[in-house]
Write a protein that holds these residues in place. Structure first.
Motif, PDB file in Angstrom:
ATOM      1  N   ASP A 194      59.077  21.611  -8.789  1.00 29.35           N
ATOM      2  CA  ASP A 194      60.220  21.333  -8.648  1.00 29.35           C
ATOM      3  C   ASP A 194      60.127  20.126  -7.628  1.00 29.35           C
ATOM      4  OD1 ASP A 194      62.395  23.497  -8.345  1.00 29.35           O
ATOM      5  OD2 ASP A 194      61.973  23.413  -6.240  1.00 29.35           O
ATOM      6  N   ASN A 195      58.978  19.604  -6.800  1.00 30.05           N
ATOM      7  CA  ASN A 195      59.784  18.857  -5.842  1.00 30.05           C
ATOM      8  C   ASN A 195      59.705  17.519  -6.408  1.00 30.05           C
ATOM      9  OD1 ASN A 195      59.463  20.884  -3.466  1.00 30.05           O
ATOM     10  ND2 ASN A 195      57.062  20.423  -3.210  1.00 30.05           N
ATOM     11  N   ILE A 196      59.230  17.624  -7.498  1.00 28.07           N
ATOM     12  CA  ILE A 196      59.603  15.711  -8.637  1.00 28.07           C
ATOM     13  C   ILE A 196      61.138  15.726  -8.794  1.00 28.07           C
ATOM     14  CG2 ILE A 196      58.617  14.618 -10.046  1.00 28.07           C
ATOM     15  CD1 ILE A 196      56.012  15.426  -9.916  1.00 28.07           C
ATOM     16  N   VAL A 225      64.136  18.769  -9.221  1.00 26.03           N
ATOM     17  CA  VAL A 225      64.810  19.598  -8.402  1.00 26.03           C
ATOM     18  C   VAL A 225      65.512  20.929  -9.619  1.00 26.03           C
ATOM     19  CG1 VAL A 225      66.288  20.775  -6.393  1.00 26.03           C
ATOM     20  CG2 VAL A 225      65.410  18.073  -6.389  1.00 26.03           C
ATOM     21  N   GLN A 238      66.428  14.299 -10.090  1.00 28.15           N
ATOM     22  CA  GLN A 238      64.974  13.017  -9.732  1.00 28.15           C
ATOM     23  C   GLN A 238      65.217  13.683  -8.285  1.00 28.15           C
ATOM     24  OE1 GLN A 238      65.416  10.616 -12.758  1.00 28.15           O
ATOM     25  NE2 GLN A 238      65.703   9.321 -11.220  1.00 28.15           N
ATOM     26  N   THR A 239      63.986  13.247  -7.408  1.00 28.98           N
ATOM     27  CA  THR A 239      63.864  13.392  -6.081  1.00 28.98           C
ATOM     28  C   THR A 239      62.916  11.939  -6.251  1.00 28.98           C
ATOM     29  OG1 THR A 239      62.306  14.338  -5.915  1.00 28.98           O
ATOM     30  CG2 THR A 239      63.251  15.845  -4.473  1.00 28.98           C
ATOM     31  N   THR A 240      62.893  11.392  -7.070  1.00 29.55           N
ATOM     32  CA  THR A 240      62.239   9.678  -7.337  1.00 29.55           C
ATOM     33  C   THR A 240      63.391   8.862  -7.599  1.00 29.55           C
ATOM     34  OG1 THR A 240      61.673  10.774 -10.072  1.00 29.55           O
ATOM     35  CG2 THR A 240      60.304  11.408  -8.359  1.00 29.55           C
ATOM     36  N   ILE A 241      62.919   8.008  -7.672  1.00 34.95           N
ATOM     37  CA  ILE A 241      63.994   6.706  -7.667  1.00 34.95           C
ATOM     38  C   ILE A 241      64.304   6.891  -9.156  1.00 34.95           C
ATOM     39  CG2 ILE A 241      63.879   3.429  -7.559  1.00 34.95           C
ATOM     40  CD1 ILE A 241      61.793   4.236  -5.080  1.00 34.95           C
ATOM     41  N   ARG A 254      61.843   8.650   0.398  1.00 32.14           N
ATOM     42  CA  ARG A 254      62.233  10.403   0.058  1.00 32.14           C
ATOM     43  C   ARG A 254      62.559  11.149   1.113  1.00 32.14           C
ATOM     44  NH1 ARG A 254      64.733   7.320  -3.524  1.00 32.14           N
ATOM     45  NH2 ARG A 254      65.256   8.574  -4.875  1.00 32.14           N
ATOM     46  N   PHE A 294      53.848  16.754   0.251  1.00 29.84           N
ATOM     47  CA  PHE A 294      53.414  14.787  -1.229  1.00 29.84           C
ATOM     48  C   PHE A 294      52.395  13.925  -0.194  1.00 29.84           C
ATOM     49  CE2 PHE A 294      56.093  16.094  -4.319  1.00 29.84           C
ATOM     50  CZ  PHE A 294      54.957  16.948  -4.818  1.00 29.84           C
ATOM     51  N   PHE A 341      66.836  13.304   1.746  1.00 33.05           N
ATOM     52  CA  PHE A 341      67.842  13.787   1.552  1.00 33.05           C
ATOM     53  C   PHE A 341      68.660  14.489   1.907  1.00 33.05           C
ATOM     54  CE2 PHE A 341      65.040  13.127  -2.365  1.00 33.05           C
ATOM     55  CZ  PHE A 341      65.852  12.570  -3.218  1.00 33.05           C
ATOM     56  N   ARG A 392      54.284   9.220  -7.193  1.00 35.72           N
ATOM     57  CA  ARG A 392      53.126   8.552  -6.897  1.00 35.72           C
ATOM     58  C   ARG A 392      52.097  10.060  -6.392  1.00 35.72           C
ATOM     59  NH1 ARG A 392      54.085   5.916  -1.921  1.00 35.72           N
ATOM     60  NH2 ARG A 392      53.791   7.579  -0.559  1.00 35.72           N
ATOM     61  N   GLU A 393      52.832  11.220  -5.425  1.00 29.45           N
ATOM     62  CA  GLU A 393      51.588  11.244  -4.918  1.00 29.45           C
ATOM     63  C   GLU A 393      51.418  13.125  -6.242  1.00 29.45           C
ATOM     64  OE1 GLU A 393      49.500  11.009  -2.973  1.00 29.45           O
ATOM     65  OE2 GLU A 393      50.389   9.473  -1.790  1.00 29.45           O
ATOM     66  N   GLY A 394      52.704  13.621  -6.553  1.00 32.52           N
ATOM     67  CA  GLY A 394      52.835  14.971  -7.173  1.00 32.52           C
ATOM     68  C   GLY A 394      52.541  14.789  -9.106  1.00 32.52           C
ATOM     69  N   ASP A 451      56.247  25.261  -8.855  1.00 30.41           N
ATOM     70  CA  ASP A 451      56.400  24.361  -7.181  1.00 30.41           C
ATOM     71  C   ASP A 451      56.101  23.172  -7.546  1.00 30.41           C
ATOM     72  OD1 ASP A 451      57.798  25.279  -5.069  1.00 30.41           O
ATOM     73  OD2 ASP A 451      56.506  24.272  -3.751  1.00 30.41           O
ATOM     74  N   VAL A 452      55.418  21.884  -7.691  1.00 32.06           N
ATOM     75  CA  VAL A 452      54.809  20.652  -7.532  1.00 32.06           C
ATOM     76  C   VAL A 452      55.716  20.368  -8.758  1.00 32.06           C
ATOM     77  CG1 VAL A 452      53.494  18.881  -7.952  1.00 32.06           C
ATOM     78  CG2 VAL A 452      52.859  21.077  -6.400  1.00 32.06           C
ATOM     79  N   THR A 502      57.245   8.428  -3.310  1.00 37.26           N
ATOM     80  CA  THR A 502      56.591   9.296  -3.053  1.00 37.26           C
ATOM     81  C   THR A 502      56.369  10.910  -3.761  1.00 37.26           C
ATOM     82  OG1 THR A 502      57.186   9.030  -0.383  1.00 37.26           O
ATOM     83  CG2 THR A 502      55.606  10.939  -0.473  1.00 37.26           C
ATOM     84  N   PRO A 503      57.323  11.394  -4.121  1.00 37.79           N
ATOM     85  CA  PRO A 503      56.951  12.192  -5.820  1.00 37.79           C
ATOM     86  C   PRO A 503      55.797  12.213  -6.506  1.00 37.79           C
ATOM     87  CG  PRO A 503      59.023  11.889  -4.551  1.00 37.79           C
ATOM     88  CD  PRO A 503      58.694  11.201  -3.495  1.00 37.79           C
TER      89      PRO A 503
END
Ligand SMILES: Cc1cc2nc3c(=O)[nH]c(=O)nc-3n(C[C@H](O)[C@H](O)[C@H](O)COP(=O)(O)O)c2cc1C
Ligand code: SF4
Ligand code: FES
Lengths: 810, 435, 210
Positions: B382-384, B386, B394-397, A49, A94, A52, B351-353, B379-380, B348-349
C-alpha cells in the motif's frame, strides 16, 4: 515577477509567486512540507517521495509529490489529510529500514530532518526485522569530507550539487536498486573547491566535515549572521560558536550573492580565528632588538612617540598606511580619518599593488551587479581564473552559462575553471592583451563569433588583471569597450574581502569617504585634514625605499607576501625607520615591525562590509577576541588620543553613524536597516545617498607597447590560487597542506626549446616544470605565494633558464 | 484456432532467408517506406491515428496520437524500443531476428512522419543475435541507399544506429531508455515534464515506439488503413502478438486475431496444460500484470478493454501459465525478486519497498514467516501503490515499483491458503510451528 | 595504460555513430571489456577520456548495468535465467546442476568459467534457458547443463556460437531457429560486430567436436 497566484492550502487561500513548485509555494505561505531530496537551489528530482500532498483536480483528488508539481492559480492543496499522512509515514518507514540508529553519536543529531521527521511522524516500533544494509564506514571522499553510506538516504543532493552547481562531478551514485550508493572513483577523491557544501546540504549525517566531526552538538551552539571574509562577493553566512569558540561557518542563501554556497576555503578558513598563534598582547621591540609583551599603554605611547618624531622631523607626509581591506567599513573609515586628519598624510591604500585603479573599482559608472548574471545573454570574463580567486562568483557565472544559457567568453592566458562552459575561449601571451582586445573589438577572424555575441545584450563583463603583474590599464580598456555594449554591466574585481568597503571609506590615495574625489570639500567632522591625492601602495613602498616615507602603518596587511614585487616590499618594510603593524598574527611583515598591536578578527567584531557590487551588509560579533586584542578602530582611536588629536570615537555603531553623515554614498545606510529590514544588504548609494564621482574608463591612446618575449625572456603570468601560503590559510588546520606548491608552467614547445624537462630557474629561483599546453609559447605561469615557492621581483617579463640535469641530482 | 499472420507471414513462408534484403524486396518490401516519402507529416500521422494502431510495448497508447503530440522543436529523434525484458516476453526478439527489414521499413516511415533524421534501435544487451541480424540488415539498407543521405534518391537523410543495452530491465521504460541512450544511468525521468515527445533524447522531441508497433507500419501503408481496421475485433485493430510460456504444451509466439478468449488461447492455441495438469492461474500481460484465475477469467475475451475492466492488462502481450503443481508463494517471490533486482533505486518506495517485500516472501518460504506477514505484505504494498488500486496509484516515479505489488495482490487474493500453509511451518508464526 | 590501436580506431568509429559523445559510453564500455576481459578501472578511465566525462561518472553508469563486469568472470560466463517462466520450468535445478558441475557458486568464477543467475533473458518459450557469453541455449535440462560445463572445460572453444551450443545441449526453442549464423562470442560480453566483439566460428555445427 509576474502576478501572484491564489492557492487554497489546507483550506486557507494564500497568494504565492507563480513559476515555482508547490513545495516552495507552500513554504512561502508558511507551510513546511517534509522533504529530503528537494533543495531550492538544485533541480527537482522527486526521488525521496517524502513530500506528497493531495491536489484536487478534474479527475478527483490526486496524490502528488509537491516538489515536482508546478503551482497553478486556483489549485486546492491538502498537506495534512490522513492519506497524505499515511504516504509520508510510509516513506519515512522505508527510509528508516536501512538507516542506523546512531543519532547519539551522529554529528547531525539535533539538526537532522530525518530525526525530526521520525520524532514527529515516524512509526514507533520498526516492522523491519531483517539485517540492514552494511557498508564500511565512514570513508573519506576528500581531504575535508567523510561519507557514511549507511546513513545515506540517497537523496542525490551531493551528487547533483557536484554536477549542477560546482561542475566537478566526482561524487556519484554507483550500482543500482537497493545497492545504490554514493561513491567516488578509486584514487580520484571529491577534491572539489566546494566539497563542504555537500556536508551542509546533506539532509542526514552521511557526509560530515573532518573539521567539525564530534566538535559540538547543535543545541550547544550560539550563532550570528555574518558575511564571508574569504571572498569579495559578500556571501551571506551564519557563524556558530560553542563555548566562545568559533566552530562552524554555514552558507546562507542570499539571492543577491552566494545562493547559499561557499567554497571550502571560506567555509573552513575561519579556523584561523581560533589558532593558538593569534596575537594576544601588544609586542614592542626593545633596545635589544627583540619583542617583548607590553601593556596597551606602553605600546600606544611608543607608537605615538615614534610617529610624532617622524612627523616633527620629516612632516606628516613621511607617514603612510597600507592595508585595511580585511576589516570592517568602520575600521577602514577610522583608518582614513586617522591618516588624513590625525596624522595629516594622504598616503594610504587598501590595495597591495595587485589591483585596478581605486576610482575604477569603487566608482565605476555602469557598475553591474552579481544578479545581472541571471539575465545576461552574453558574459565576457577577462580577468583571473574565477574558480581560484572568486569561487562563489565562479558558481554564479557557471550557473549562468550552464543552466541559464548565457554565452560565455573567457579571455585568459591559460585554461580556467570555466572553460568547459565557455562558448568562446581565447588565450594570449601576457603583455599582448592589447592586440587581443583590438582583434575582439574588430571581430576579426577567430573573434567574429564572440564579437557577434557581444552584440547580444544584456552583456555582463567581469574584468580584472588576468594575472598579478598585468598592466591594469588593459582591464580599463576592456571595460571602456564593453560599457557601451547593449545592456552592459561591468563588474570590476579586486582581491581581499573588504577592498571595496575600504576604498569607499577613503582608504585610497585618491578617494575620500563615500566615493568623493580627493581635494573635495572639507570634511567638517575631521577638522584639519590633508584631502589631497597621495601615494598608492607601490608609491609608498618606493618612497620608503627612497627614504621619503619613514613610518609605515600596516593594517592587516602582509606586503612581503601580498605585493607581487616581493623584493620591493622587503626593501621598503625593512628600510623604514618605524613600522607599526595592526595584525592578528606574526606575519613575514609584522615580524619585522617595531610595534605589533593585536587585532580582533572575524566573528569578534561588529560592523559593515561592502562587496564587489557595492552591497553593504552587516557582520556581527559572536566570540570575544583573544587576550587583549581589539578592533582596529579602537586601537587607532587610542593612538589619536595619545597624539593629542583625539578622534573621540565611542563605538563601531557611533562610527557607522558618522559614516552615513560624512560619506554621501552611504547616506541612509544604518545598522538598524541592515539588521532588520535588508538582510540581503543594500547596494549603495541607495535612494537616500549619492555618488559624487562616476568614473568613466577610457582606453589609453597608446598603450604600453607589447614586449614580445624571446630567448630566455618569458612573459610572466603570475596567478593566485585558492589555497596558498597566506597566513590565514596556513593557520586553518583543515586547509593547511592543500596548497599545491610552487611550479613553473610552460608550453610543451618551450619546454623542448629551452630543454627544461624538469626544472627551471625564474629570476634565479628554481621551480619544477609543469607542461601546460593551454599556455601560449613564450608564457611562463607561476602560482603566487606557494609553500616552498619563491617570492621574487615579479615583473611583466622574467628570465627563465633550464636547470641542468646534473644540477637536478645535486 | 487459426493464427493470423501479418508480421510473421514472411518468416513462416521463408523460414531460412526472411531476414535478407533480397527476400524482403521480393515480397513487396520497402514499398511502405517509399510511399511515406511522398506524403506529409500530417497525412502520415492522420493515417496511423486512424488505423487504431496501439503501442505494443506495454502501455497500450495510440501510436498516431503519440506522434501528433510531438513538440515543434527540431531536430527530432525516433527511438525504437527493443529492450524487451518483461518476464514472459520474447516476441520482439523473433521480429528482430527473423524480419529485421520489416522493422527498418517501419522505422523509415515513422522517421519521415516525425521529421527525424536520426533513428535508434535500443536492443537489450542480452540480445546480441537479434542485434547482429538487425545490424546486418541496416548495412544492407545503407548499401542499397535506403538509409544514409538522400534515402531512395529523395532529399531525405536518415541515419540509423543500433544501440546495445547492458542488462537493465528498467531501460525498457521509455525515459530510462533515453537516459541510457544518452550514456547515463537508466533511471526513469519525471513525467511530467519529461514526456519524450516534448523533451526526449537530448531534451529534444522524440518518438519512442516498440519493435512490434513499428513493424506494423509497412503493412498499414501498403495495404491501407481499411484493411488494417478490417482485422479488428471491437476497438482492437490489426493483429495481436503474444508470447506464451510456463506450463503449456506449446509455448511460443503466436500472431493472432483479436477477440479470442483465454480458454481458446491457453487450451487451443497453446495446446493446453502440460502433463494433463490443471490450470491454476496465469499472468495475462507480462510479469507486472495482476494475475487471472480460471474460475473468474477463463472465458473473458482477450481485448484491451475487457482486460483493463477486469483489473489487469494486456501489457506486453506475454502470457505466463501456471499449473496446479505451482507453489504460488514461490512464484510470487520470484516475480517480486525480479522487480527488487531491477529497481533502478532512485525512488524510496521502490528501492526499499520491493526489497522488503521480497525479504518477507523469502522468510515465509524459508519457514521463518510471522503471523503478521500477510498484513505487512499488504501494508508495504500500500505504501508503494496507494489503496492497492488498479491501475496503480503509485508513490513511485515509474510503474516498476507497483509492478511488484501485482503478484502480492494475486497471492493474497486468490491463494491465501498457500501463505497460511507456509506460515504453519514457521516457529515464528505462532501457528504451532511444525518443526 | 592505453588500448590497442584496433580498439582505439573502433572507439573513434563508435563515437561517430551518435550525435553526442556521451551516448557512446555504453558501447565503449564493451570495448573496454574486450580489451581487458572485464571492465577494469583503467578501462573506465579511458572511456572517461574518450567521452569527456569524469571517471566517477563513467563508473556510475557502468555499475548501473549488470553486464559490465568490474571483476573477471572467466572465459565463459554462464548466465542461467531464473525468472518466472524458467523458474516454472525448472531453472533452479538447472542452475544447481551447473554450479555443481562447474564447482562454482552463482556469482563467482574461476579462470575458465563464471556462473551467475540472470533475470529473464527473453527465452521463456524455450525455458529453462541460459546464456553462454550472452549466446543463447534454450530447452535445457540439468543433465544437459552438466554436459555443457564439461564441454566448455574440455573443448575450450575460441568462439561460442549459439547454433552450435544449441545443437549440442539445447532442446525446445521459443521459435524456429531456421536461420543459421556463423558469428559468435569471444568473451563474457555480447558479440556485436560494431563493437569488434564478434568472431566467426570455424567449427560451427560440428557436433562431434569435444
Ligand atoms: C518498467 C517498464 C518497462 C518497460 N519495458 C518495455 C520494453 O521492454 N519494451 C517496450 O517496448 N516497452 C516497454 N515499456 C513501455 C515503454 O515505456 C513505452 O511505453 C513503449 O516503449 C512505447 O512504445 P509503444 O507505444 O509502441 O508501446 C516499459 C515500461 C515500463 C514502465
Ligand atoms: S519505481 Fe523503481 S524503477 Fe521506477 S524510478 Fe522508482 S526506483 Fe526506479
Ligand atoms: S522532496 Fe519531493 S520527492 Fe523528495
Amino acid at each position: 515577477m509576474s502576478e501572484q497566484v491564489t492557492i487554497t492550502l489546507d483550506g486557507v487561500e494564500c497568494l504565492v509567486d507563480p513559476g515555482q513548485m508547490l513545495i516552495a509555494a507552500a513554504e512561502q505561505a508558511g507551510t513546511h512540507i517534509p522533504r529530503f531530496c528537494w533543495h531550492p537551489r538544485l533541480k527537482e528530482v522527486g526521488m525521496c517521495r517524502q513530500c506528497f500532498v493531495e491536489v484536487e483536480g478534474p479527475r478527483g483528488v490526486m496524490m502528488v509529490p509537491s516538489c515536482t508539481q508546478p503551482v497553478a492559480d486556483g489549485m486546492v492543496v491538502h498537506t495534512k489529510t490522513p492519506a497524505v499522512k499515511k504516504a509520508q509515514e510510509g516513506i519515512l518507514e522505508f527510509l528508516l529500514i536501512n538507516h542506523p540508529l546512531d543519532c547519539p553519536i551522529c554529528d547531525k543529531g539535533g539538526e537532522c530532518p530525518l530525526q525530526d521527521q521520525t520524532l514527529s511522524h515516524g512509526p514507533g516500533e520498526s516492522r523491519f526485522v531483517e539485517e540492514k544494509r552494511h557498508y564500511v564506514k565512514p570513508i573519506p571522499v576528500s581531504d575535508l569530507v567523510l561519507l557514511d553510506r549507511e546513513r545515506c538516504i540517497l537523496c542525490a543532493r551531493c551528487v547533483r550539487f557536484a554536477d549542477e552547481i560546482s561542475g566537478d562531478p566526482l561524487i556519484e551514485f554507483a550500482d543500482r536498486g537497493n545497492e545504490t550508493q554514493v561513491t567516488t572513483f578509486p584514487d580520484q577523491p571529491f577534491s572539489s573547491y566546494f566539497s563542504g557544501n555537500t556536508v551542509q546540504i546533506c539532509p542526514v549525517g552521511a557526509l560530515t566535515a573532518t573539521a567539525y566531526r564530534f566538535r559540538a552538538r547543535p543545541w550547544d551552539l550560539r550563532e550570528a549572521a555574518s558575511v564571508n571574509p574569504g571572498t569579495t562577493a559578500g556571501d551571506s553566512v551564519t557563524i556558530q560558536a560553542s563555548r566562545d569558540e568559533l566552530i562552524r561557518v554555514l552558507g546562507v542563501d542570499n539571492d543577491a550573492t552566494n545562493h547559499g554556497w561557499l567554497d571550502d576555503r571560506s567555509r573552513f578558513g575561519f579556523q584561523w580565528v581560533t589558532s593558538p598563534d593569534r596575537l594576544r598582547r601588544p609586542l614592542v621591540r626593545g633596545a635589544d632588538g627583540t619583542f617583548h609583551a607590553a601593556s596597551w599603554g606602553e605600546a600606544v605611547a611608543t607608537v605615538a612617540e615614534q610617529l610624532r618624531g617622524v612627523i616633527d622631523d620629516h612632516g606628516p607626509g613621511a607617514v603612510a598606511a597600507i592595508g585595511g581591506a580585511r576589516g570592517t567599513n568602520e575600521d577602514a573609515y577610522t583608518l582614513a580619518r586617522f591618516m588624513r586628519s590625525v596624522i595629516g598624510s594622504p598616503h594610504l591604500d587598501a590595495r597591495l599593488d595587485d589591483a585596478l585603479g581605486s576610482r575604477f573599482l569603487a566608482t565605476l559608472a555602469g557598475r553591474g551587479r552579481i544578479g545581472d548574471l541571471e539575465k545576461a545573454r552574453t558574459i565576457l570574463l577577462w580577468g583571473p581564473d574565477l574558480k581560484e580567486e572568486h569561487p562563489t562568483l565562479y558558481l554564479r557565472v557557471r550557473r549562468a552559462a550552464q543552466e541559464l544559457g548565457a554565452t560565455l567568453i573567457v579571455v585568459h592566458p591559460r585554461a580556467t575553471g570555466l572553460d568547459d562552459r565557455a562558448t568562446h575561449r581565447f588565450t594570449y601571451v601576457p603583455g599582448s592583451g592589447w592586440d587581443t582586445l583590438s582583434a575582439l573589438m574588430a571581430g576579426e577572424g577567430e573573434f567574429a563569433a564572440a564579437r557577434a555575441a557581444l552584440g547580444e545584450g544584456p552583456v555582463v563583463t567581469i574584468v580584472d588583471q588576468t594575472g598579478l603583474v598585468e598592466d591594469p590599464l588593459l582591464a580599463e580598456a576592456v571595460a571602456a569597450f564593453t560599457r557601451d555594449l547593449p545592456g552592459a554591466g561591468v563588474l570590476p574585481l579586486a582581491r581581499r574581502a573588504n577592498t571595496y568597503g575600504a576604498l569607499d571609506m577613503g582608504v585610497a590615495p585618491d578617494l575620500l569617504p563615500g566615493r568623493v574625489p580627493t581635494s573635495g570639500a572639507a570634511i567638517e567632522a575631521w577638522g584639519d585634514a590633508d584631502l589631497s591625492e597621495g601615494l598608492d601602495t607601490r608609491g609608498i613602498l618606493e618612497a620608503a625605499v627612497a627614504g621619503r616615507v619613514k613610518a609605515l602603518l600596516l593594517v592587516g596587511a602582509d606586503p612581503l607576501r601580498d605585493v607581487p614585487d616581493a623584493d620591493l616590499a622587503r626593501r621598503a618594510v625593512e628600510g623604514a625607520d618605524f613600522v607599526v603593524a595592526i595584525d592578528c598574527f606574526l606575519t613575514d611583515s609584522s615580524s619585522v615591525a617595531d610595534v605589533i598591536l593585536p587585532a580582533a578578527g572575524f566573528g569578534e567584531k561588529e560592523g559593515t562590509v561592502t562587496n564587489l557590487e557595492g552591497r553593504v551588509q552587516k557582520v556581527n560579533a559572536l566570540v570575544p577576541p583573544p587576550g587583549q586584542a581589539r578592533a582596529d578602530w579602537s586601537i587607532l582611536d587610542d593612538i589619536s588620543t595619545r597624539l593629542g588629536r583625539p578622534m573621540g570615537l565611542q563605538s563601531a555603531l557611533a562610527i557607522s553613524r558618522e559614516i552615513s553623515a560624512v560619506a554621501p554614498a552611504y547616506r541612509g545606510v544604518t545598522w538598524f536597516l541592515l539588521d532588520w529590514k535588508e538582510r540581503d544588504g543594500v547596494v549603495v548609494p541607495t535612494d537616500s545617498g549619492e555618488q559624487p564621482l562616476q568614473y568613466v574608463p577610457v582606453a589609453p591612446a597608446d598603450p604600453t607597447p607589447t614586449k614580445s618575449p624571446r630567448g630566455a625572456t618569458f612573459a610572466l603570468h603570475l596567478s593566485r590560487t585558492l589555497y596558498d601560503d597566506a597566513v590565514l590559510t596556513r593557520q586553518a588546520p583543515a586547509l593547511a597542506g592543500l596548497a599545491g606548491g610552487g611550479f613553473a608552467g610552460l608550453n610543451p614547445a618551450d619546454v623542448k626549446r629551452i630543454r627544461a624537462d624538469q626544472a627551471v630557474t625564474v629570476e634565479g629561483h628554481r621551480l619544477p616544470v609543469i607542461v601546460d599546453p593551454s599556455l601560449a609559447p613564450g608564457t611562463i605561469h607561476v602560482p603566487f605565494n606557494q609553500p616552498g615557492g619563491p617570492l621574487f621581483a615579479a615583473g611583466a617579463v622574467v628570465r627563465v633558464e633550464a636547470v641542468e640535469a646534473e644540477a637536478l641530482d645535486a | 484456432m487459426t493464427e493470423l499472420r501479418v508480421l510473421t507471414a514472411r518468416m513462416v513462408e521463408h523460414p531460412t532467408d526472411s531476414h535478407t534484403l533480397e527476400r524482403y524486396l521480393a515480397t513487396g518490401g520497402y514499398e511502405g517506406a517509399r510511399a511515406s516519402l511522398t506524403r506529409t507529416r500530417d497525412d502520415l500521422v492522420g493515417l496511423v491515428k486512424e488505423s487504431g494502431l496501439i503501442g505494443r510495448g506495454g502501455a497500450g497508447f495510440s501510436a498516431g496520437m503519440k506522434w501528433s503530440f510531438m513538440a515543434p522543436a527540431r531536430p527530432s529523434y525516433l527511438v525504437v524500443n527493443g529492450d524487451e525484458s518483461e518476464p514472459g516476453t520474447f516476441k520482439d526478439r523473433q521480429l528482430l531476428e527473423r524480419d529485421p527489414h520489416q522493422l527498418i521499413d517501419g522505422m523509415i516511415i515513422a522517421a519521415v512522419a516525425n521529421e527525424a533524421h536520426h533513428a535508434f534501435v535500443y536492443i537489450r544487451g542480452e540480445y546480441p543475435k537479434p542485434a547482429r541480424r538487425l545490424q546486418q540488415a541496416v548495412v544492407e539498407a545503407y548499401t542499397a541507399g535506403y538509409l544514409g543521405p538522400g534515402i531512395f534518391g529523395s532529399d531525405y537523410d536518415l541515419e540509423l544506429t543500433v544501440h546495445l543495452g547492458a542488462g537493465a530491465y528498467i531501460c525498457g521504460e521509455e525515459t530510462a531508455l533515453l537516459n541510457s541512450l544518452e550514456g547515463r544511468r537508466g533511471e526513469p525521468r519525471l513525467k511530467p515534464p519529461y514526456f519524450p515527445a516534448a523533451k526526449g533524447l537530448y531534451m529534444l522531441p522524440t518518438i519512442v515506439n516498440n519493435v512490434e508497433t513499428i513493424s506494423n507500419l509497412p503493412h498499414i501503408l501498403t495495404r491501407g488503413v481499411d484493411w488494417f481496421k478490417g482485422l479488428a475485433h471491437g476497438e482492437d485493430t490489426g493483429t495481436f502478438m503474444t508470447s506464451i510460456s510456463g506450463h503449456v504444451n506449446k509455448p511460443g509466439n503466436y500472431e493472432l486475431p483479436h477477440g479470442l478468449t483465454w480458454r481458446e488461447l491457453i487450451f487451443d492455441v497453446a495446446g493446453g496444460i502440460r502433463g494433463g495438469n490443471t490450470l491454476k492461474a496465469w499472468i495475462p500481460g507480462g510479469a507486472s500484470a495482476p494475475w487471472f484465475v480460471p474460475d473468474r477469467h477463463l472465458d473473458l475475451e482477450i481485448t484491451k478493454n475487457v482486460t483493463d475492466a477486469n483489473g489487469s492488462m494486456l501489457g506486453s502481450g506475454a502470457v505466463i501459465v501456471m499449473d496446479d503443481t505451482t507453489d504460488m508463494v514461490a512464484a510470487a517471490e520470484r516475480l517480486v525478486r525480479f522487480y527488487a533486482e531491477e529497481s533502478c533505486g532512485q525512488c524510496t518506495p521502490c528501492r526499499e519497498g520491493t526489497t522488503w517485500l521480497d525479504m518477507i516472501l523469502r522468510r515465509i518460504l524459508d519457514g521463518a514467516g510471522r503471523a503478521e506477514d500477510k498484513d505487512l505484505l499488504l501494508d508495504v504494498s500500500d505504501n508503494i501503490s496507494v489503496g492497492l488500486a488498479w491501475p496503480p496509484r503509485q508513490t513511485t516515479i515509474c510503474p516498476l515499483g507497483p509492478s511488484a505489488v501485482s503478484p502480492i495482490m494475486g497471492l493474497v487474493e486468490y491463494f491465501p491458503d498457500e501463505i497460511a500453509a507456509h506460515l504453519a511451518t514457521s516457529p515464528l508464526s505462532g501457528a504451532g510451528g511444525a518443526r | 595504460m592505453t588500448w590497442s590501436r584496433e580498439s582505439l580506431e573502433r572507439a573513434e568509429a563508435i563515437l561517430q555513430r551518435y550525435p553526442e559523445k556521451r551516448s557512446a559510453v555504453m558501447a565503449l564500455l564493451y570495448v573496454a571489456m574486450k580489451e581487458d576481459g572485464y571492465l577494469s578501472d583503467a578501462g573506465m578511465a579511458i572511456v572517461a577520456d574518450l567521452t569527456g566525462l569524469t571517471a566517477a561518472q563513467v563508473q556510475s553508469v557502468a555499475t548501473f548495468y549488470v553486464m559490465y563486469k568490474t571483476e573477471p568472470k572467466g572465459r565463459y560466463l554462464i548466465s542461467v535465467c531464473t525468472s518466472i517462466s524458467c523458474f516454472l520450468m525448472g531453472s533452479d535445478e538447472l542452475l544447481h546442476a551447473i554450479e555443481d558441475e562447474a564447482g562454482i557458486p552463482a556469482g563467482e568464477a574461476d579462470d575458465t568459467i563464471g556462473v551467475e543467475h540472470a533475470e529473464c533473458v527473453g527465452a521463456c518459450g524455450g525455458a529453462p534457458a541460459c546464456l553462454i557469453n550472452y549466446e543463447l541455449v534454450e530447452g535445457l535440462t540439468p543433465d544437459k547443463g552438466r554436459e555443457l560445463v564439461s564441454w566448455l572445460r574440455k573443448a575450450l572453444p575460441d568462439v561460442i556460437n549459439a547454433d552450435e551450443v544449441q545443437a549440442l545441449f539445447g532442446g525446445r526453442t521459443s521459435f524456429d531457429w531456421a536461420i543459421k549464423e556463423e558469428n559468435g562470442a569471444v568473451g563474457p560480453y555480447p558479440a556485436f560486430p560494431v563493437l569488434g566483439t564478434a568472431a566467426e566460428n570455424t567449427s560451427a555445427l560440428e557436433p562431434g567436436r569435444g
